[in-house]
Design an enzyme around this catalytic site. Sequence first.
Site, mmCIF file in Angstrom:
data_model
loop_
_atom_site.group_PDB
_atom_site.id
_atom_site.type_symbol
_atom_site.label_atom_id
_atom_site.label_comp_id
_atom_site.label_asym_id
_atom_site.label_seq_id
_atom_site.Cartn_x
_atom_site.Cartn_y
_atom_site.Cartn_z
ATOM 1 N N GLN A 103 6.268 -5.794 -2.771
ATOM 2 C CA GLN A 103 7.364 -4.862 -2.481
ATOM 3 C C GLN A 103 8.048 -5.280 -1.183
ATOM 4 O O GLN A 103 9.030 -4.679 -0.781
ATOM 5 C CB GLN A 103 6.807 -3.437 -2.310
ATOM 6 C CG GLN A 103 6.109 -2.912 -3.541
ATOM 7 C CD GLN A 103 5.266 -1.672 -3.212
ATOM 8 O OE1 GLN A 103 5.753 -0.560 -3.185
ATOM 9 N NE2 GLN A 103 3.984 -1.870 -2.953
ATOM 10 N N ASN A 104 7.498 -6.279 -0.518
ATOM 11 C CA ASN A 104 8.030 -6.667 0.794
ATOM 12 C C ASN A 104 9.232 -7.587 0.652
ATOM 13 O O ASN A 104 9.291 -8.415 -0.249
ATOM 14 C CB ASN A 104 6.943 -7.363 1.617
ATOM 15 C CG ASN A 104 5.768 -6.451 1.868
ATOM 16 O OD1 ASN A 104 5.868 -5.245 1.627
ATOM 17 N ND2 ASN A 104 4.667 -7.000 2.335
ATOM 18 N N HIS A 121 11.383 -5.817 -4.895
ATOM 19 C CA HIS A 121 12.354 -5.080 -4.079
ATOM 20 C C HIS A 121 13.365 -6.023 -3.415
ATOM 21 O O HIS A 121 14.041 -5.640 -2.457
ATOM 22 C CB HIS A 121 11.654 -4.225 -3.016
ATOM 23 C CG HIS A 121 10.940 -3.029 -3.589
ATOM 24 N ND1 HIS A 121 10.108 -2.211 -2.859
ATOM 25 C CD2 HIS A 121 10.956 -2.500 -4.846
ATOM 26 C CE1 HIS A 121 9.627 -1.241 -3.632
ATOM 27 N NE2 HIS A 121 10.117 -1.403 -4.841
ATOM 28 N N CYS A 129 27.218 -10.791 -3.144
ATOM 29 C CA CYS A 129 28.631 -10.459 -3.013
ATOM 30 C C CYS A 129 28.994 -9.327 -3.974
ATOM 31 O O CYS A 129 28.664 -9.371 -5.156
ATOM 32 C CB CYS A 129 29.486 -11.690 -3.309
ATOM 33 S SG CYS A 129 31.252 -11.317 -3.227
ATOM 34 N N CYS A 132 32.116 -11.246 -6.352
ATOM 35 C CA CYS A 132 31.778 -12.284 -7.357
ATOM 36 C C CYS A 132 30.330 -12.166 -7.827
ATOM 37 O O CYS A 132 29.902 -12.881 -8.719
ATOM 38 C CB CYS A 132 32.065 -13.677 -6.815
ATOM 39 S SG CYS A 132 30.931 -14.239 -5.532
ATOM 40 N N GLY A 189 -2.264 -3.057 1.229
ATOM 41 C CA GLY A 189 -1.263 -2.607 2.198
ATOM 42 C C GLY A 189 -0.093 -1.836 1.638
ATOM 43 O O GLY A 189 1.008 -1.922 2.174
ATOM 44 N N SER A 191 1.215 2.163 0.374
ATOM 45 C CA SER A 191 0.897 3.584 0.350
ATOM 46 C C SER A 191 0.797 4.105 -1.078
ATOM 47 O O SER A 191 0.338 5.223 -1.296
ATOM 48 C CB SER A 191 1.971 4.367 1.112
ATOM 49 O OG SER A 191 3.254 4.078 0.594
ATOM 50 N N GLU A 217 -5.999 2.993 5.342
ATOM 51 C CA GLU A 217 -6.140 4.442 5.119
ATOM 52 C C GLU A 217 -6.405 4.704 3.630
ATOM 53 O O GLU A 217 -6.139 3.848 2.802
ATOM 54 C CB GLU A 217 -4.833 5.173 5.475
ATOM 55 C CG GLU A 217 -4.296 4.903 6.871
ATOM 56 C CD GLU A 217 -5.146 5.542 7.961
ATOM 57 O OE1 GLU A 217 -5.828 6.547 7.652
ATOM 58 O OE2 GLU A 217 -5.137 5.019 9.087
#
Length: 242
Positions: A103-104, A121, A129, A132, A189, A191, A217
């Site tokens: 996703q980075n 992502h 552009c 174009c 890494g 969430s 976490e």
Amino acid sequence: MTATAQIETARAWLRTARSIAVLTGAGISAESGVPTFRDPGGLWRNYRPEDLATPEAFQRDPLLVWQWYDWRRSLIANCRPNLGHYALRDIEQRAAAFTLVTQNVDGLHERAGSQRVLKIHGDIWWVTCLQCEKTTTDLRVPLPDLPPRCACGGMLRPGVVWFGEPLPQWAWQQAEEAVKTCEVLLVAGTSAVVYPAASLAPLALASGARVIEINSEETPLSGAATCSLRGPSGELLPLLID
Ligand code: OAD
């Protein structure tokens, strides 16, 4: 099971798996100095996504959005891959089949030497552009003129996926295929709250794969994962390699 036993088990799964898929999020680049989004001090604690990361925000104020992306590009340009990125490169080199879904947008996996990377992502170094529709890479920091312009005269936008936009179709199809067919999915890494990316781990589990989570976490995925390891990815990922 103790943390050491969990790591040993996860290492054995990775060693014997014929096909491995990986899903990464901002946390894997945290130890490189790239800010995450939702942690204390993360980008979405200080900025509102609807002001900066939606098509509407760009339409309203392209200069403001570009200033934010230009700032992030400069920050990332000064960061280097960490031991977590390098461990994933090493896992790829040993695996028969391997796909890294990220996703980075920072490009640190490629800079560490990972080969098969699906950027669901987009990429902060890409510019597209609006006129174009061509996408090119622009590595300059800072960009000399904001908002930047294409050779055709059209306005360029960052080559990333914003909230409310569809994911790049080809990359997403490949990502779904990879998690459906892998024996082990490593999730590091993230969430695990942003969809559709967050649907990949449940899809892997439903398809019979083992899912190993690495996160500093607990997340909504932690309870469902086959094995959930708590700690920094730059320290834990190297321990998963023999
Ligand atoms: P988040 O910022 O939502 O989550 C980062 C995760 O990494 C959290 O669960 C942290 O606990 C964990 N973490 C932080 N440091 C870590 C470390 N050193 N080692 C291991 N884990 C660590 O980032 P993402 O999940 O990537 O999308 O966010 C998903 C998407 O939401 C992003 O791609 C972006 C964002 O808004 C768009 O902009 C479309």
